[in-house]
Design a protein around this motif. Structure first.
Motif, short mmCIF file in Angstrom:
data_model
loop_
_atom_site.label_atom_id
_atom_site.label_comp_id
_atom_site.label_asym_id
_atom_site.label_seq_id
_atom_site.Cartn_x
_atom_site.Cartn_y
_atom_site.Cartn_z
N LEU A 78 29.90 37.57 26.83
CA LEU A 78 31.09 36.87 27.32
C LEU A 78 31.56 37.42 28.67
CD1 LEU A 78 33.51 34.88 26.81
CD2 LEU A 78 34.70 36.85 25.79
N ILE A 79 31.79 36.50 29.62
CA ILE A 79 32.55 36.83 30.82
C ILE A 79 33.99 36.45 30.47
CG2 ILE A 79 32.92 36.35 33.27
CD1 ILE A 79 30.01 35.39 33.41
N PRO A 80 34.89 37.40 30.24
CA PRO A 80 36.22 37.07 29.71
C PRO A 80 36.94 35.97 30.49
CG PRO A 80 35.88 39.43 29.69
CD PRO A 80 34.71 38.84 30.43
N PHE A 81 36.91 36.05 31.82
CA PHE A 81 37.58 35.03 32.62
C PHE A 81 36.84 34.89 33.94
CE2 PHE A 81 41.62 33.81 35.18
CZ PHE A 81 41.33 32.46 35.05
N LEU A 82 36.19 33.76 34.13
CA LEU A 82 35.36 33.53 35.31
C LEU A 82 36.14 33.69 36.61
CD1 LEU A 82 32.52 32.55 36.35
CD2 LEU A 82 33.52 30.26 36.42
N LEU A 83 37.39 33.25 36.62
CA LEU A 83 38.19 33.25 37.85
C LEU A 83 39.12 34.45 37.95
CD1 LEU A 83 39.12 29.44 38.01
CD2 LEU A 83 37.22 30.63 39.13
N GLU A 84 38.72 35.55 37.34
CA GLU A 84 39.52 36.77 37.40
C GLU A 84 39.77 37.18 38.86
OE1 GLU A 84 41.88 39.54 36.08
OE2 GLU A 84 40.66 38.45 34.58
N GLY A 85 41.06 37.38 39.19
CA GLY A 85 41.41 37.79 40.54
C GLY A 85 41.43 36.66 41.56
N VAL A 86 41.09 35.46 41.11
CA VAL A 86 41.03 34.30 42.02
C VAL A 86 42.06 33.24 41.63
CG1 VAL A 86 39.57 32.41 42.88
CG2 VAL A 86 38.58 34.69 42.48
N ALA A 87 42.14 32.94 40.35
CA ALA A 87 43.06 31.89 39.87
C ALA A 87 44.50 32.24 40.25
CB ALA A 87 42.93 31.74 38.36
N GLY A 88 45.21 31.24 40.76
CA GLY A 88 46.62 31.42 41.09
C GLY A 88 46.88 31.99 42.46
N ASP A 89 45.83 32.40 43.18
CA ASP A 89 46.02 32.95 44.53
C ASP A 89 45.75 31.84 45.55
OD1 ASP A 89 45.86 34.23 46.99
OD2 ASP A 89 44.93 36.02 46.17
N PRO A 90 46.79 31.38 46.23
CA PRO A 90 46.62 30.25 47.17
C PRO A 90 45.66 30.58 48.31
CG PRO A 90 48.80 31.24 47.39
CD PRO A 90 48.19 31.82 46.16
N ASP A 91 45.51 31.85 48.65
CA ASP A 91 44.60 32.22 49.73
C ASP A 91 43.13 32.14 49.33
OD1 ASP A 91 46.71 32.74 51.47
OD2 ASP A 91 46.85 34.84 50.85
N LEU A 92 42.89 32.10 48.02
CA LEU A 92 41.52 32.08 47.52
C LEU A 92 41.13 30.75 46.89
CD1 LEU A 92 41.42 35.63 45.89
CD2 LEU A 92 40.46 34.93 48.11
N ASN A 93 42.05 29.77 46.98
CA ASN A 93 41.78 28.47 46.39
C ASN A 93 42.03 27.36 47.40
OD1 ASN A 93 41.36 28.70 43.21
ND2 ASN A 93 42.85 30.26 43.80
N LEU A 94 41.36 26.25 47.18
CA LEU A 94 41.56 25.06 48.00
C LEU A 94 42.96 24.52 47.74
CD1 LEU A 94 38.09 23.34 47.45
CD2 LEU A 94 38.81 24.74 49.40
N PRO A 95 43.44 23.59 48.55
CA PRO A 95 44.80 23.04 48.37
C PRO A 95 45.08 22.49 46.97
CG PRO A 95 43.96 22.42 50.51
CD PRO A 95 42.82 23.08 49.79
N ASP A 96 44.01 22.10 46.23
CA ASP A 96 44.25 21.58 44.88
C ASP A 96 44.66 22.67 43.90
OD1 ASP A 96 41.90 22.93 44.24
OD2 ASP A 96 40.68 21.14 44.10
N GLY A 97 44.53 23.94 44.31
CA GLY A 97 44.94 25.05 43.46
C GLY A 97 44.01 25.32 42.29
#
Length: 225
Positions: free
Chosen positions: A183-202
């Motif tokens: 198991l990878i506990p959370f694929l988007l660890e450290g990325v989800a919720g950070d506007p600087d690391l996500n496209l405008p769709d969030g």
């Protein structure tokens, strides 16, 4: 008599030429078989990433998506693996299950399953999502018992209610434990919720965000290589 000797000499010459050509062809054939590039291509093992738009690299260049970054890492370590990006935007666990057989035509040494996020965002019943994920895992195991499987865990915003969100998150650990996969506990660890690391769709990571995703995946993939 002179003509006989001339014909005899011509006959010998043709025999020598024929032997030389045959020897040359045999050498070329042997060289082709022993060609290390051909051997390397034949021996490369496959890492199959099977997922949705996150795997496909929605909104960025294909070579910036985390599967391509994993390929770069493998190449830099001189490891004989090739990565197949089986990501499709909008994919649900049900549609993924329906197209799985096509991707299993080539035996994957490692199968990375990244599906379920779209199910959660659409509020699909968790029982259905869980059933489909288990069927995908079991299908891979039944066809290739030696294939190592990585299940990428996912989280969703509480749009469908906190109970649904919590159960969704816990579903991946439950499946991984009961099906005996990594198991990878959370694929988007450290990325989800950070506007600087996500496209405008969030929702979808930027190229920089994919670098962090690749680092997360590599942490769990490396021990299986």
């Amino acid at each position: 008599m002179k003509n006989v000797f001339s014909l005899f000499r011509l006959y010998l010459l043709l025999l020598l030429l024929g032997f030389s050509c045959s020897q040359k062809k045999n050498q070329e054939s042997t060289t082709a078989i022993a060609n290390p590039e051909v051997e390397d291509q034949r021996e490369r093992k496959t890492v199959l990433f099977f997922g949705n738009s996150l795997t496909a690299g929605y909104g960025i260049e294909e070579d910036e998506a985390f599967p391509a970054l994993i390929q770069t890492r493998l190449d830099s370590l001189d490891l004989d693996y090739r990565v197949i990006n089986g990501g499709l935007s909008g994919e649900t666990t049900a549609s993924g299950l329906s197209r799985l057989d096509w991707f299993l035509e080539e035996k994957p040494e490692i199968f990375v399953l990244e599906l379920g996020g779209n199910d959660g965002l659409r509020g699909i019943p968790l029982e259905e999502t869980e059933k489909n994920l288990r069927e995908i895992i079991r299908s891979v195991k039944n066809k290739y018992p030696e294939t190592k499987i990585l299940l990428a865990g996912m989280q969703i915003p509480p749009n469908m209610g906190q109970s649904y969100t919590d159960q969704f998150q816990g579903m991946y650990a439950k499946i991984a434990e009961e099906e005996g996969v990594t198991l990878i506990p959370f694929l988007l660890e450290g990325v989800a919720g950070d506007p600087d690391l996500n496209l405008p769709d969030g929702i979808h990571p930027t190229a920089e965000g994919h670098q962090l995703v690749a680092a997360t995946v590599w942490e769990y993939l490396e021990p299986l290589i």
